[in-house]
Enzyme design. Structure first.
Site, PDB file in Angstrom:
ATOM      1  N   LYS A  45      37.152  43.742  47.442  1.00  0.00           N
ATOM      2  CA  LYS A  45      35.667  42.763  47.509  1.00  0.00           C
ATOM      3  C   LYS A  45      35.155  43.393  48.642  1.00  0.00           C
ATOM      4  O   LYS A  45      34.098  42.872  48.943  1.00  0.00           O
ATOM      5  CB  LYS A  45      36.362  41.442  47.698  1.00  0.00           C
ATOM      6  CG  LYS A  45      36.806  41.142  46.604  1.00  0.00           C
ATOM      7  CD  LYS A  45      37.115  39.392  47.181  1.00  0.00           C
ATOM      8  CE  LYS A  45      38.374  38.737  45.706  1.00  0.00           C
ATOM      9  NZ  LYS A  45      38.558  37.839  45.972  1.00  0.00           N
ATOM     10  N   LYS A  47      35.320  42.569  51.825  1.00  0.00           N
ATOM     11  CA  LYS A  47      35.975  41.968  52.377  1.00  0.00           C
ATOM     12  C   LYS A  47      37.191  41.497  52.226  1.00  0.00           C
ATOM     13  O   LYS A  47      37.854  41.294  51.800  1.00  0.00           O
ATOM     14  CB  LYS A  47      34.896  40.790  52.750  1.00  0.00           C
ATOM     15  CG  LYS A  47      34.490  40.309  51.638  1.00  0.00           C
ATOM     16  CD  LYS A  47      33.672  39.045  51.385  1.00  0.00           C
ATOM     17  CE  LYS A  47      34.052  38.079  50.734  1.00  0.00           C
ATOM     18  NZ  LYS A  47      33.311  38.091  49.146  1.00  0.00           N
TER      19      LYS A  47
HETATM   20  N1  C2G Z   1      42.576  28.876  40.280  1.00  0.00           N
HETATM   21  C1  C2G Z   1      42.184  27.797  39.483  1.00  0.00           C
HETATM   22  N2  C2G Z   1      40.602  26.749  39.725  1.00  0.00           N
HETATM   23  C2  C2G Z   1      39.873  27.711  40.083  1.00  0.00           C
HETATM   24  C3  C2G Z   1      39.919  28.268  40.818  1.00  0.00           C
HETATM   25  C4  C2G Z   1      41.449  29.478  40.974  1.00  0.00           C
HETATM   26  O1  C2G Z   1      42.904  27.650  38.481  1.00  0.00           O
HETATM   27  N3  C2G Z   1      38.824  26.612  40.057  1.00  0.00           N
HETATM   28  C5  C2G Z   1      43.650  29.714  39.810  1.00  0.00           C
HETATM   29  C6  C2G Z   1      43.239  31.524  39.286  1.00  0.00           C
HETATM   30  O2  C2G Z   1      42.688  31.628  38.027  1.00  0.00           O
HETATM   31  C7  C2G Z   1      44.501  32.282  40.197  1.00  0.00           C
HETATM   32  C8  C2G Z   1      44.986  31.636  41.451  1.00  0.00           C
HETATM   33  O3  C2G Z   1      44.112  30.156  41.133  1.00  0.00           O
HETATM   34  O4  C2G Z   1      45.490  32.368  39.157  1.00  0.00           O
HETATM   35  C9  C2G Z   1      44.054  32.007  42.838  1.00  0.00           C
HETATM   36  O5  C2G Z   1      42.882  32.717  42.304  1.00  0.00           O
HETATM   37  P1  C2G Z   1      42.229  33.835  43.629  1.00  0.00           P
HETATM   38  O6  C2G Z   1      42.743  33.086  44.480  1.00  0.00           O
HETATM   39  O7  C2G Z   1      40.925  33.317  43.288  1.00  0.00           O
HETATM   40  O8  C2G Z   1      43.170  34.806  43.232  1.00  0.00           O
HETATM   41  P2  C2G Z   1      42.707  35.865  42.553  1.00  0.00           P
HETATM   42  O9  C2G Z   1      41.281  36.720  42.590  1.00  0.00           O
HETATM   43  O10 C2G Z   1      42.309  35.339  40.748  1.00  0.00           O
HETATM   44  O11 C2G Z   1      43.253  36.824  41.868  1.00  0.00           O
HETATM   45  O12 C2G Z   1      47.092  39.997  41.200  1.00  0.00           O
HETATM   46  C10 C2G Z   1      45.874  39.144  41.327  1.00  0.00           C
HETATM   47  C11 C2G Z   1      45.300  38.841  42.398  1.00  0.00           C
HETATM   48  O13 C2G Z   1      46.039  38.882  43.372  1.00  0.00           O
HETATM   49  C12 C2G Z   1      43.858  38.417  43.270  1.00  0.00           C
END
Ligand code: C2G
Length: 129
Positions: A45, A47
């Site tokens: 990303k 960042k």
């Molecule tokens: N999540 C969720 N509901 C949300 C926000 C996030 O269920 N409103 C879930 C995402 O689907 C994910 C987990 O929380 O399974 C972690 O989310 P992120 O931190 O955004 O991680 P992500 O960018 O999906 O993963 O290998 C994958 C990478 O590590 C990045």
């Protein structure tokens, strides 16, 4: 004993993160969580997360239903992590539907619905404004 693995950044830990981890645990008996490294996030990303990988890892490892944590250094190493941690099930949020189907060769792949109306990006926007 059924071993479940899931991955994520979990920056600014919120209820959507809690829900998916709790539901991931309910897919089996033992939950392993790969927490994306700061560098992985920067590469993806351009960042860094707000919270450091050390702190994100500590938060996740403190959860009652999380049994083991590690730092995920690369998105492409999922197959190696599944093997290393001997996972029977890979759980991902449904924003990733279809993206990890190749691992169906080695384990069960389950996509769970995301919690509506909350995300780290949205939280940052609300705090900023
Ligand atoms: N999540 C969720 N509901 C949300 C926000 C996030 O269920 N409103 C879930 C995402 O689907 C994910 C987990 O929380 O399974 C972690 O989310 P992120 O931190 O955004 O991680 P992500 O960018 O999906 O993963 O290998 C994958 C990478 O590590 C990045």
């Amino acid at each position: 004993m059924k071993r479940v693995i899931t991955f994520g950044t979990f920056d600014l830990f919120h209820i959507g993160h809690l829900n998916i981890l709790e539901r991931a645990k309910n897919q089996g008996d033992y939950l392993i969580v790969g927490v994306s490294s700061d560098q992985l996030n920067f590469n993806k990303k351009q960042k860094y997360p707000i919270c450091s990988e050390e702190n994100r890892l500590r938060i996740i490892s403190a959860l009652r239903f999380v049994d083991e944590v590690f730092i995920e250094d690369s998105l492409e190493l999922k197959g190696e992590y599944i093997e290393k941690y001997d996972a029977d099930v890979l759980v991902m949020g449904n924003d990733w539907v279809g993206k990890f189907d190749e691992y169906k060769r080695v384990c069960e792949v389950v996509y769970l619905d995301r919690t509506p109306s909350i995300s780290t990006t949205q939280l940052i926007e609300i705090i900023k404004s």
